[in-house]
Design a protein around this motif. Structure first.
Motif, short mmCIF file in Angstrom:
data_model
loop_
_atom_site.label_atom_id
_atom_site.label_comp_id
_atom_site.label_asym_id
_atom_site.label_seq_id
_atom_site.Cartn_x
_atom_site.Cartn_y
_atom_site.Cartn_z
N GLY A 149 51.51 64.24 71.58
CA GLY A 149 50.10 64.30 71.94
C GLY A 149 49.56 65.71 71.89
N ARG A 150 48.21 65.78 71.77
CA ARG A 150 47.53 67.07 71.83
C ARG A 150 46.28 66.94 72.68
N GLY A 151 46.28 65.92 73.52
CA GLY A 151 45.05 65.57 74.20
C GLY A 151 44.83 66.27 75.52
N GLU A 152 44.14 65.55 76.42
CA GLU A 152 43.75 66.11 77.70
C GLU A 152 44.97 66.31 78.59
N ASP A 171 56.11 72.26 79.52
CA ASP A 171 54.76 72.61 79.96
C ASP A 171 54.12 73.63 79.03
N PHE A 172 54.87 74.67 78.66
CA PHE A 172 54.33 75.69 77.76
C PHE A 172 53.97 75.08 76.41
N MET A 173 54.84 74.22 75.88
CA MET A 173 54.59 73.65 74.55
C MET A 173 53.39 72.71 74.58
N SER A 174 53.18 72.01 75.69
CA SER A 174 52.01 71.14 75.78
C SER A 174 50.72 71.95 75.78
N ILE A 175 50.73 73.13 76.46
CA ILE A 175 49.56 74.01 76.46
C ILE A 175 49.28 74.54 75.06
N PHE A 176 50.33 75.00 74.39
CA PHE A 176 50.16 75.52 73.03
C PHE A 176 49.66 74.42 72.07
N ALA A 177 50.17 73.20 72.26
CA ALA A 177 49.74 72.09 71.39
C ALA A 177 48.26 71.82 71.58
N ARG A 178 47.79 71.87 72.84
CA ARG A 178 46.38 71.64 73.12
C ARG A 178 45.52 72.73 72.48
N LEU A 179 45.94 73.98 72.61
CA LEU A 179 45.19 75.10 72.03
C LEU A 179 45.14 74.98 70.50
N GLU A 180 46.28 74.62 69.93
CA GLU A 180 46.34 74.48 68.47
C GLU A 180 45.43 73.36 68.00
N TYR A 181 45.39 72.26 68.75
CA TYR A 181 44.55 71.13 68.38
C TYR A 181 43.07 71.52 68.41
N LYS A 182 42.67 72.25 69.44
CA LYS A 182 41.28 72.69 69.52
C LYS A 182 40.93 73.64 68.37
N THR A 183 41.89 74.50 68.02
CA THR A 183 41.67 75.41 66.90
C THR A 183 41.48 74.64 65.60
N ILE A 184 42.31 73.63 65.38
CA ILE A 184 42.21 72.81 64.17
C ILE A 184 40.86 72.10 64.12
#
Length: 502
Positions: free
Chosen positions: A86-89, A126-139
């Motif tokens: 996931g990359r969501g909320e 936890d860190f990887m979920s934060i990075f995934a969310r940031l990456e998704y917003k960037t995309i």
């Protein structure tokens, strides 16, 4: 958890549409993960889906996987990377973490096994979920910027294009479907020759022209609607323009973007109508919207003539009595759909002013309109257009049948597939041949098309009966000799009426 304790796993694969990934990416991920599973001699079940990664609620396979993990069906879940989950909320990540943690299920990637009961793995997750969310917003931001830039250059970036265009991936612009070009031009010409939206929609449906978006409620194609025709006529894409950013999502709510904030540019595609035609279309659509007074009475002359624009069914006239008003009539739509819901059309009390204005409009038909219809032979030409389109479709079906025989002869398909596909093609060919035959018969009999003489005679006859009418029933009879129906639609206090002549 040691690998020797893992025996049965789930393999989860997701191809994200919004990331622009292709089928070969999903295939490579599948090969990598299955090789990992087979090397460890684990038994597995495969979960595959193509969906946006923002919310779990839009990902059916992910929902199913989490239910199965919660039921402790697997020792681990194999994914290409953590962000595949996931990359969501934040609430989605909390759900994923809690499900894996409390079911004691590990997350397995080609590089590492994550056991969330271990502090280090828990923090890493936890860190990887934060990075995934940031990456998704960037995309998402880059994709929107790319679409905006493309729109400014005249490229199509807004999903499904309007009829009769289709998206050409090579040019990233719109191209015209030549089969549907004459249909679109016929719609424009009909409306400019004073045919109404309902009649155009009925004409398209009766001639089995596929709807632009192939909408099939309850599995049944209900054909064209006046709403679809209106949107098609109003669209400025056919004038050559590209508009991007008509809506935006704010705090989970979709809102309309003001015109001045949208991106509007001249596109690279072919124009299908002139500015003069567009101006006349908008002018007529605007004129058809009438401001309706508060009430109306004595409308029995309209019995059986008024049709609801929202559901297409006849409206009813109900009598009422009020203090200070006396007896009055109200126009209502009481149609109930199969699912039990009622038509949303709002009724209206009707008064003499509205009644008189409506009949003035009916009586004073512009003779120039009748003359133009006769001169240009609209209906006669329309039939020739339909025959041309049907013949193109027939040739296409025949070519497809020939290719089907070639595929069978070259053993590309099995005998069973050949028989089933052949039966379908032959049925379509026979159906088209019958339709073309009936259309040609209509074309041969020009008397079926109204002439200017016959229209003038009906108008004269109507005026003669109307002027001598005493009762409401006589007025109703006079109307029905000239008027097919009157289409009613209400938006708050604004009423749109379309008079359909026979």
């Amino acid at each position: 958890m040691e690998s020797k304790q893992i025996k049965h796993v789930a393999v989860y694969l997701r191809k994200s549409r919004d990331e622009g990934e292709f089928d070969d990416v999903l295939s490579k991920h599948r090969d990598t993960l299955l090789a990992l599973v087979n090397n460890r001699n684990w038994s597995y079940r495969l979960y595959e889906e193509v969906a946006s990664g923002e919310k779990i609620e839009s990902r059916k396979e992910m929902q199913k996987l989490l239910r199965h993990v919660e039921d402790k069906m697997y020792d681990g879940v194999v994914v290409m990377d953590i962000d595949r989950l996931g990359r969501g909320e934040n609430k989605d990540w909390a759900l994923i973490k809690d499900t894996f943690l409390y079911s004691e299920t590990v997350i397995i990637t080609p590089n590492k096994i994550f056991d969330l009961e271990e502090d280090n793995d828990d923090v890493s997750f936890d860190f990887m979920s934060i990075f995934a969310r940031l990456e998704y917003k960037t995309i998402k931001r880059r994709m929107r910027q790319g679409k905006e830039a493309g729109a400014r250059k005249g490229m199509w970036t807004s999903g499904r294009p309007p009829f009769p265009y289709y998206y050409d991936k090579n040019t990233r612009s719109l191209a015209v479907d030549e089969t549907n070009r004459p249909i679109y031009r016929a719609i424009i010409e009909k409306y400019l020759n004073d045919e109404n939206l309902i009649d155009i929609a009925i004409w398209l449906t009766n001639n089995k022209i596929p709807t632009p978006y192939k909408i099939k409620p309850n599995g049944k194609d209900k054909g064209w609607s006046h709403v679809t025709v209106r949107r098609l006529l109003k669209s400025d894409v056919h004038l050559g323009y590209i508009t991007f950013g008509k809506t935006r999502t704010k705090r989970g709510q979709v809102e309309i973007v003001p015109d001045e904030e949208r991106i509007r540019a001249m596109g690279n595609h072919e124009k299908l109508k002139t500015p003069e035609e567009h101006e006349k279309i908008i002018e007529r659509l605007t004129k058809n919207k009438l401001i309706n007074p508060n009430a109306r009475r004595n409308v029995l002359p309209l019995s059986g003539l008024v049709v609801c624009e929202k559901c297409g069914h006849r409206m009813q006239l109900r009598v009422g009595y009020g203090k200070g008003k006396g007896k009055y009539w109200t126009l209502l739509c009481n149609y109930v759909y199969k699912d039990g819901s009622k038509c949303e059309q709002k009724g209206k009390q009707l008064n003499d002013d509205f009644y008189n204005a409506l009949f003035e409009r009916i009586i004073h038909v512009d003779p120039q309109i009748l003359k133009e219809i006769e001169i240009h032979g609209v209906r006669f030409n329309d039939t020739k257009v339909i025959i041309e389109v049907k013949e193109q479709d027939l040739n296409k079906q025949k070519r497809a049948l020939e290719k089907l025989y070639e595929s069978y002869e070259e053993s590309v398909i099995t005998k069973q597939e050949f028989v089933e596909r052949k039966e379908l093609r032959v049925r379509q060919i026979h159906g088209l041949e019958e339709e073309i035959h009936e259309l040609r018969r209509t074309l041969e009999n020009k008397d079926n098309f109204p002439t200017i003489t016959s229209m003038y005679k009906r108008i004269d006859k109507f005026q003669e009966i109307w002027n001598g009418a005493v009762t409401n029933e006589e007025k109703n009879k006079a109307l029905k000799q000239l008027v097919e129906r009157i289409v009613y639609d209400r938006d708050e206090d604004r009423i749109e009426l379309t008079v359909c002549y026979k």
